[in-house]
Design a protein around this motif. Sequence first.
Motif, PDB file in Angstrom:
ATOM      1  N   TYR A 200      80.439  39.373  40.820  1.00 19.20           N
ATOM      2  CA  TYR A 200      81.150  39.763  42.041  1.00 19.20           C
ATOM      3  C   TYR A 200      82.562  39.205  42.032  1.00 19.20           C
ATOM      4  O   TYR A 200      82.889  38.278  41.273  1.00 19.20           O
ATOM      5  CB  TYR A 200      80.387  39.334  43.292  1.00 19.20           C
ATOM      6  CG  TYR A 200      80.193  37.846  43.513  1.00 19.20           C
ATOM      7  CD1 TYR A 200      81.180  37.067  44.123  1.00 19.20           C
ATOM      8  CD2 TYR A 200      78.994  37.220  43.174  1.00 19.20           C
ATOM      9  CE1 TYR A 200      80.988  35.715  44.373  1.00 19.20           C
ATOM     10  CE2 TYR A 200      78.788  35.868  43.414  1.00 19.20           C
ATOM     11  CZ  TYR A 200      79.794  35.119  44.022  1.00 19.20           C
ATOM     12  OH  TYR A 200      79.589  33.782  44.265  1.00 19.20           O
ATOM     13  N   ILE A 201      83.404  39.821  42.886  1.00 22.79           N
ATOM     14  CA  ILE A 201      84.789  39.367  43.007  1.00 22.79           C
ATOM     15  C   ILE A 201      84.816  38.100  43.848  1.00 22.79           C
ATOM     16  O   ILE A 201      84.381  38.101  45.009  1.00 22.79           O
ATOM     17  CB  ILE A 201      85.662  40.460  43.644  1.00 22.79           C
ATOM     18  CG1 ILE A 201      85.657  41.724  42.764  1.00 22.79           C
ATOM     19  CG2 ILE A 201      87.102  39.956  43.811  1.00 22.79           C
ATOM     20  CD1 ILE A 201      86.396  42.900  43.377  1.00 22.79           C
ATOM     21  N   ASP A 202      85.307  37.033  43.279  1.00 21.97           N
ATOM     22  CA  ASP A 202      85.307  35.731  43.942  1.00 21.97           C
ATOM     23  C   ASP A 202      86.103  35.775  45.245  1.00 21.97           C
ATOM     24  O   ASP A 202      87.233  36.281  45.289  1.00 21.97           O
ATOM     25  CB  ASP A 202      85.911  34.688  42.992  1.00 21.97           C
ATOM     26  CG  ASP A 202      85.734  33.261  43.496  1.00 21.97           C
ATOM     27  OD1 ASP A 202      84.850  33.033  44.341  1.00 21.97           O
ATOM     28  OD2 ASP A 202      86.475  32.381  43.020  1.00 21.97           O
ATOM     29  N   SER A 208      77.620  40.318  49.119  1.00 18.65           N
ATOM     30  CA  SER A 208      76.398  40.162  49.919  1.00 18.65           C
ATOM     31  C   SER A 208      75.950  38.712  50.049  1.00 18.65           C
ATOM     32  O   SER A 208      75.617  38.251  51.146  1.00 18.65           O
ATOM     33  CB  SER A 208      75.266  41.001  49.314  1.00 18.65           C
ATOM     34  OG  SER A 208      74.913  40.528  48.024  1.00 18.65           O
ATOM     35  N   VAL A 209      75.928  37.984  48.938  1.00 21.20           N
ATOM     36  CA  VAL A 209      75.454  36.601  48.924  1.00 21.20           C
ATOM     37  C   VAL A 209      76.348  35.797  47.978  1.00 21.20           C
ATOM     38  O   VAL A 209      76.497  36.158  46.813  1.00 21.20           O
ATOM     39  CB  VAL A 209      73.990  36.496  48.443  1.00 21.20           C
ATOM     40  CG1 VAL A 209      73.540  35.041  48.433  1.00 21.20           C
ATOM     41  CG2 VAL A 209      73.063  37.332  49.316  1.00 21.20           C
ATOM     42  N   LYS A 210      76.932  34.722  48.478  1.00 29.09           N
ATOM     43  CA  LYS A 210      77.736  33.848  47.622  1.00 29.09           C
ATOM     44  C   LYS A 210      76.805  32.951  46.806  1.00 29.09           C
ATOM     45  O   LYS A 210      75.827  32.426  47.320  1.00 29.09           O
ATOM     46  CB  LYS A 210      78.674  32.985  48.459  1.00 29.09           C
ATOM     47  CG  LYS A 210      79.579  33.768  49.405  1.00 29.09           C
ATOM     48  CD  LYS A 210      80.526  34.679  48.669  1.00 29.09           C
ATOM     49  CE  LYS A 210      81.634  35.220  49.588  1.00 29.09           C
ATOM     50  NZ  LYS A 210      81.165  36.059  50.688  1.00 29.09           N
ATOM     51  N   ALA A 211      77.106  32.770  45.541  1.00 27.37           N
ATOM     52  CA  ALA A 211      76.282  31.946  44.665  1.00 27.37           C
ATOM     53  C   ALA A 211      76.412  30.473  45.036  1.00 27.37           C
ATOM     54  O   ALA A 211      77.524  29.979  45.239  1.00 27.37           O
ATOM     55  CB  ALA A 211      76.695  32.153  43.212  1.00 27.37           C
ATOM     56  N   PRO A 212      75.286  29.735  45.126  1.00 27.16           N
ATOM     57  CA  PRO A 212      75.368  28.303  45.434  1.00 27.16           C
ATOM     58  C   PRO A 212      76.018  27.508  44.306  1.00 27.16           C
ATOM     59  O   PRO A 212      76.632  26.474  44.554  1.00 27.16           O
ATOM     60  CB  PRO A 212      73.904  27.900  45.644  1.00 27.16           C
ATOM     61  CG  PRO A 212      73.110  28.937  44.924  1.00 27.16           C
ATOM     62  CD  PRO A 212      73.888  30.207  45.022  1.00 27.16           C
ATOM     63  N   GLU A 213      75.866  27.995  43.074  1.00 31.23           N
ATOM     64  CA  GLU A 213      76.497  27.352  41.916  1.00 31.23           C
ATOM     65  C   GLU A 213      77.259  28.416  41.132  1.00 31.23           C
ATOM     66  O   GLU A 213      76.798  28.889  40.086  1.00 31.23           O
ATOM     67  CB  GLU A 213      75.433  26.681  41.050  1.00 31.23           C
ATOM     68  CG  GLU A 213      74.669  25.567  41.764  1.00 31.23           C
ATOM     69  CD  GLU A 213      73.622  24.918  40.874  1.00 31.23           C
ATOM     70  OE1 GLU A 213      73.608  25.190  39.664  1.00 31.23           O
ATOM     71  OE2 GLU A 213      72.827  24.127  41.397  1.00 31.23           O
ATOM     72  N   PRO A 214      78.408  28.824  41.632  1.00 30.47           N
ATOM     73  CA  PRO A 214      79.161  29.925  40.993  1.00 30.47           C
ATOM     74  C   PRO A 214      79.641  29.580  39.601  1.00 30.47           C
ATOM     75  O   PRO A 214      80.094  28.468  39.336  1.00 30.47           O
ATOM     76  CB  PRO A 214      80.336  30.138  41.958  1.00 30.47           C
ATOM     77  CG  PRO A 214      80.486  28.837  42.676  1.00 30.47           C
ATOM     78  CD  PRO A 214      79.102  28.267  42.803  1.00 30.47           C
TER      79      PRO A 214
END
Length: 221
Positions: A200-202, A208-214
Amino acid sequence: MMNRDNEGGRLISPSLLAMTALEAAPRLLGQTLVRETEDGEIRCRIVETESYGGAEDKGSHAYGNRRTARTETMFAAGGLAYVYLIYGMYHCVNVVVGDADDPQAVLIRAVEPLSGHDAELMRRYRGSVSGKAANLCNGPGKLCRALRIDRSLNGCALGHADSPLRLESGDRADELPIIQSPRINIDYAEEYALKPWRFYIDGHPYVSVKAPEPLPFSLRG
Protein backbone atom coordinates in the motif's frame (compact mmCIF):
# COMPACT_ATOMS: atom_id res chain seq x y z
CA MET A 1 5.63 1.58 -23.15
CA MET A 2 2.03 2.65 -22.48
CA ASN A 3 -0.96 2.28 -24.80
CA ARG A 4 -2.84 5.45 -25.72
CA ASP A 5 -6.23 4.08 -26.62
CA ASN A 6 -8.87 6.45 -25.26
CA GLU A 7 -9.42 10.09 -24.37
CA GLY A 8 -9.49 9.48 -20.64
CA GLY A 9 -5.94 8.17 -20.37
CA ARG A 10 -3.43 5.63 -21.49
CA LEU A 11 -4.31 2.02 -21.01
CA ILE A 12 -2.05 0.14 -18.65
CA SER A 13 0.97 -1.53 -20.20
CA PRO A 14 0.42 -5.16 -21.31
CA SER A 15 3.87 -5.90 -19.87
CA LEU A 16 2.57 -5.19 -16.35
CA LEU A 17 -0.34 -7.58 -16.88
CA ALA A 18 2.13 -10.25 -18.02
CA MET A 19 4.03 -10.15 -14.71
CA THR A 20 3.55 -12.51 -11.80
CA ALA A 21 1.17 -11.38 -9.06
CA LEU A 22 4.04 -10.60 -6.69
CA GLU A 23 5.68 -8.40 -9.34
CA ALA A 24 2.45 -6.72 -10.42
CA ALA A 25 0.91 -6.01 -7.00
CA PRO A 26 3.20 -3.10 -5.99
CA ARG A 27 3.26 -1.78 -9.57
CA LEU A 28 -0.52 -1.49 -9.68
CA LEU A 29 -0.34 1.09 -6.88
CA GLY A 30 -1.08 4.55 -8.23
CA GLN A 31 -2.71 3.20 -11.38
CA THR A 32 -6.23 4.20 -12.35
CA LEU A 33 -9.25 1.92 -12.17
CA VAL A 34 -12.02 3.16 -14.46
CA ARG A 35 -15.65 2.06 -14.21
CA GLU A 36 -18.18 2.99 -16.90
CA THR A 37 -21.74 3.19 -15.56
CA GLU A 38 -25.09 4.35 -16.93
CA ASP A 39 -24.60 7.51 -14.84
CA GLY A 40 -21.14 8.24 -16.16
CA GLU A 41 -17.48 7.32 -15.74
CA ILE A 42 -15.86 6.81 -12.34
CA ARG A 43 -12.09 7.04 -11.99
CA CYS A 44 -10.13 5.90 -8.93
CA ARG A 45 -6.50 5.59 -7.87
CA ILE A 46 -5.45 2.16 -6.60
CA VAL A 47 -3.83 2.59 -3.17
CA GLU A 48 -3.70 -0.96 -1.73
CA THR A 49 -3.25 -4.42 -3.25
CA GLU A 50 -2.55 -8.03 -2.32
CA SER A 51 -0.72 -10.68 -4.33
CA TYR A 52 -2.17 -14.19 -4.76
CA GLY A 53 0.38 -16.02 -6.78
CA GLY A 54 0.38 -19.48 -8.24
CA ALA A 55 -0.76 -22.92 -7.24
CA GLU A 56 1.64 -23.02 -4.26
CA ASP A 57 0.00 -20.06 -2.46
CA LYS A 58 -2.19 -21.47 0.32
CA GLY A 59 -4.06 -18.18 0.50
CA SER A 60 -5.21 -18.42 -3.11
CA HIS A 61 -8.52 -19.81 -4.37
CA ALA A 62 -6.44 -21.75 -6.90
CA TYR A 63 -4.10 -23.35 -4.36
CA GLY A 64 -3.02 -26.77 -5.60
CA ASN A 65 -4.20 -25.85 -9.12
CA ARG A 66 -7.81 -25.98 -7.91
CA ARG A 67 -9.63 -25.32 -11.16
CA THR A 68 -13.38 -24.83 -10.72
CA ALA A 69 -16.15 -22.77 -12.28
CA ARG A 70 -15.32 -20.09 -9.71
CA THR A 71 -11.55 -20.02 -10.27
CA GLU A 72 -11.44 -20.61 -14.02
CA THR A 73 -10.83 -16.91 -14.73
CA MET A 74 -7.63 -17.05 -12.65
CA PHE A 75 -6.18 -19.52 -15.16
CA ALA A 76 -6.52 -17.10 -18.09
CA ALA A 77 -3.67 -15.02 -19.45
CA GLY A 78 -3.20 -11.70 -17.65
CA GLY A 79 -5.60 -8.86 -18.29
CA LEU A 80 -8.98 -10.04 -17.02
CA ALA A 81 -10.99 -9.12 -13.94
CA TYR A 82 -11.59 -11.94 -11.47
CA VAL A 83 -14.68 -11.08 -9.41
CA TYR A 84 -16.00 -13.31 -6.65
CA LEU A 85 -18.48 -13.15 -3.79
CA ILE A 86 -17.53 -13.55 -0.11
CA TYR A 87 -19.81 -14.16 2.86
CA GLY A 88 -22.66 -14.36 0.37
CA MET A 89 -22.90 -10.58 0.14
CA TYR A 90 -19.63 -8.78 -0.73
CA HIS A 91 -17.85 -8.79 -4.06
CA CYS A 92 -14.08 -8.54 -4.48
CA VAL A 93 -12.25 -7.60 -7.68
CA ASN A 94 -8.84 -8.91 -8.73
CA VAL A 95 -6.55 -8.28 -11.69
CA VAL A 96 -5.54 -11.55 -13.33
CA VAL A 97 -1.88 -11.41 -14.34
CA GLY A 98 0.83 -13.67 -15.73
CA ASP A 99 0.69 -16.59 -18.14
CA ALA A 100 -2.29 -18.73 -19.03
CA ASP A 101 -2.71 -21.84 -16.83
CA ASP A 102 -0.65 -20.27 -14.03
CA PRO A 103 -3.26 -18.84 -11.60
CA GLN A 104 -2.00 -15.41 -10.57
CA ALA A 105 -4.18 -12.54 -9.39
CA VAL A 106 -3.87 -9.24 -7.54
CA LEU A 107 -6.68 -8.24 -5.18
CA ILE A 108 -7.54 -4.53 -5.23
CA ARG A 109 -8.08 -3.74 -1.56
CA ALA A 110 -8.61 0.02 -1.58
CA VAL A 111 -9.02 2.91 -4.00
CA GLU A 112 -9.34 6.70 -3.84
CA PRO A 113 -11.80 8.65 -6.04
CA LEU A 114 -9.92 11.05 -8.29
CA SER A 115 -12.45 13.89 -8.17
CA GLY A 116 -15.48 15.13 -6.30
CA HIS A 117 -17.67 13.94 -9.16
CA ASP A 118 -16.21 10.43 -8.87
CA ALA A 119 -16.81 10.44 -5.12
CA GLU A 120 -20.39 11.64 -5.61
CA LEU A 121 -21.26 8.76 -7.95
CA MET A 122 -19.55 6.28 -5.64
CA ARG A 123 -21.56 7.52 -2.65
CA ARG A 124 -24.74 7.15 -4.67
CA TYR A 125 -23.96 3.48 -5.35
CA ARG A 126 -22.46 2.68 -1.97
CA GLY A 127 -25.28 4.13 0.09
CA SER A 128 -24.97 5.61 3.55
CA VAL A 129 -21.38 5.85 4.81
CA SER A 130 -20.56 6.84 8.37
CA GLY A 131 -17.32 8.14 9.79
CA LYS A 132 -14.40 9.36 7.71
CA ALA A 133 -14.62 9.94 3.96
CA ALA A 134 -12.25 7.04 3.26
CA ASN A 135 -14.86 4.57 4.51
CA LEU A 136 -16.45 4.93 1.09
CA CYS A 137 -13.95 2.58 -0.55
CA ASN A 138 -11.17 1.59 1.90
CA GLY A 139 -11.80 -2.13 1.62
CA PRO A 140 -12.37 -4.66 -1.18
CA GLY A 141 -16.09 -5.12 -0.55
CA LYS A 142 -16.67 -1.41 -0.04
CA LEU A 143 -15.00 -0.40 -3.28
CA CYS A 144 -16.95 -2.98 -5.28
CA ARG A 145 -20.24 -1.62 -3.94
CA ALA A 146 -19.15 1.95 -4.63
CA LEU A 147 -18.15 1.05 -8.20
CA ARG A 148 -21.03 -1.34 -8.90
CA ILE A 149 -18.68 -4.24 -9.49
CA ASP A 150 -20.30 -7.67 -9.31
CA ARG A 151 -20.03 -11.10 -10.90
CA SER A 152 -21.36 -9.76 -14.19
CA LEU A 153 -17.88 -8.22 -14.66
CA ASN A 154 -16.00 -11.47 -14.00
CA GLY A 155 -13.76 -12.09 -17.01
CA CYS A 156 -13.99 -8.46 -18.17
CA ALA A 157 -10.98 -7.41 -20.27
CA LEU A 158 -9.21 -4.68 -18.28
CA GLY A 159 -6.89 -3.60 -21.09
CA HIS A 160 -9.57 -2.54 -23.61
CA ALA A 161 -10.67 1.06 -24.07
CA ASP A 162 -14.34 0.11 -24.54
CA SER A 163 -14.49 -2.13 -21.47
CA PRO A 164 -16.94 -1.26 -18.66
CA LEU A 165 -14.04 -1.83 -16.24
CA ARG A 166 -10.50 -1.01 -17.28
CA LEU A 167 -7.05 -0.06 -16.04
CA GLU A 168 -5.19 3.07 -17.11
CA SER A 169 -1.70 4.23 -16.29
CA GLY A 170 -1.42 6.69 -13.43
CA ASP A 171 1.40 7.52 -11.04
CA ARG A 172 4.86 6.03 -11.40
CA ALA A 173 4.84 3.28 -8.81
CA ASP A 174 8.61 3.45 -8.41
CA GLU A 175 8.24 7.01 -7.12
CA LEU A 176 5.64 6.15 -4.48
CA PRO A 177 6.40 5.41 -0.81
CA ILE A 178 5.31 1.77 -0.57
CA ILE A 179 4.78 -0.42 2.47
CA GLN A 180 4.58 -4.21 2.37
CA SER A 181 3.01 -6.37 5.07
CA PRO A 182 1.17 -9.68 5.56
CA ARG A 183 -2.20 -10.02 3.83
CA ILE A 184 -5.47 -9.47 5.71
CA ASN A 185 -7.76 -12.18 7.12
CA ILE A 186 -6.07 -15.26 5.67
CA ASP A 187 -5.16 -17.21 8.82
CA TYR A 188 -6.18 -20.39 6.99
CA ALA A 189 -3.14 -19.99 4.69
CA GLU A 190 -0.79 -21.45 7.34
CA GLU A 191 2.80 -20.36 6.67
CA TYR A 192 1.63 -18.29 3.71
CA ALA A 193 -0.43 -16.09 6.03
CA LEU A 194 2.78 -14.35 7.13
CA LYS A 195 4.13 -13.64 3.65
CA PRO A 196 4.47 -9.85 3.19
CA TRP A 197 2.37 -9.84 0.02
CA ARG A 198 0.14 -6.84 0.77
CA PHE A 199 1.30 -3.50 -0.61
CA TYR A 200 0.00 0.00 0.00
CA ILE A 201 0.93 3.65 -0.42
CA ASP A 202 2.46 4.79 2.86
CA GLY A 203 0.43 7.41 4.70
CA HIS A 204 -2.50 7.29 2.30
CA PRO A 205 -5.81 7.91 4.12
CA TYR A 206 -7.76 5.40 2.01
CA VAL A 207 -5.65 2.38 3.01
CA SER A 208 -7.86 -0.16 4.79
CA VAL A 209 -5.52 -1.25 7.60
CA LYS A 210 -2.14 0.23 8.55
CA ALA A 211 0.52 -2.39 9.26
CA PRO A 212 1.62 -2.57 12.93
CA GLU A 213 5.17 -3.30 11.75
CA PRO A 214 5.46 -1.63 8.33
CA LEU A 215 8.20 -2.78 5.99
CA PRO A 216 9.34 -0.15 3.44
CA PHE A 217 9.40 -1.52 -0.10
CA SER A 218 11.15 -0.09 -3.15
CA LEU A 219 10.75 -0.83 -6.86
CA ARG A 220 14.08 0.81 -7.57
CA GLY A 221 17.01 -1.47 -7.94
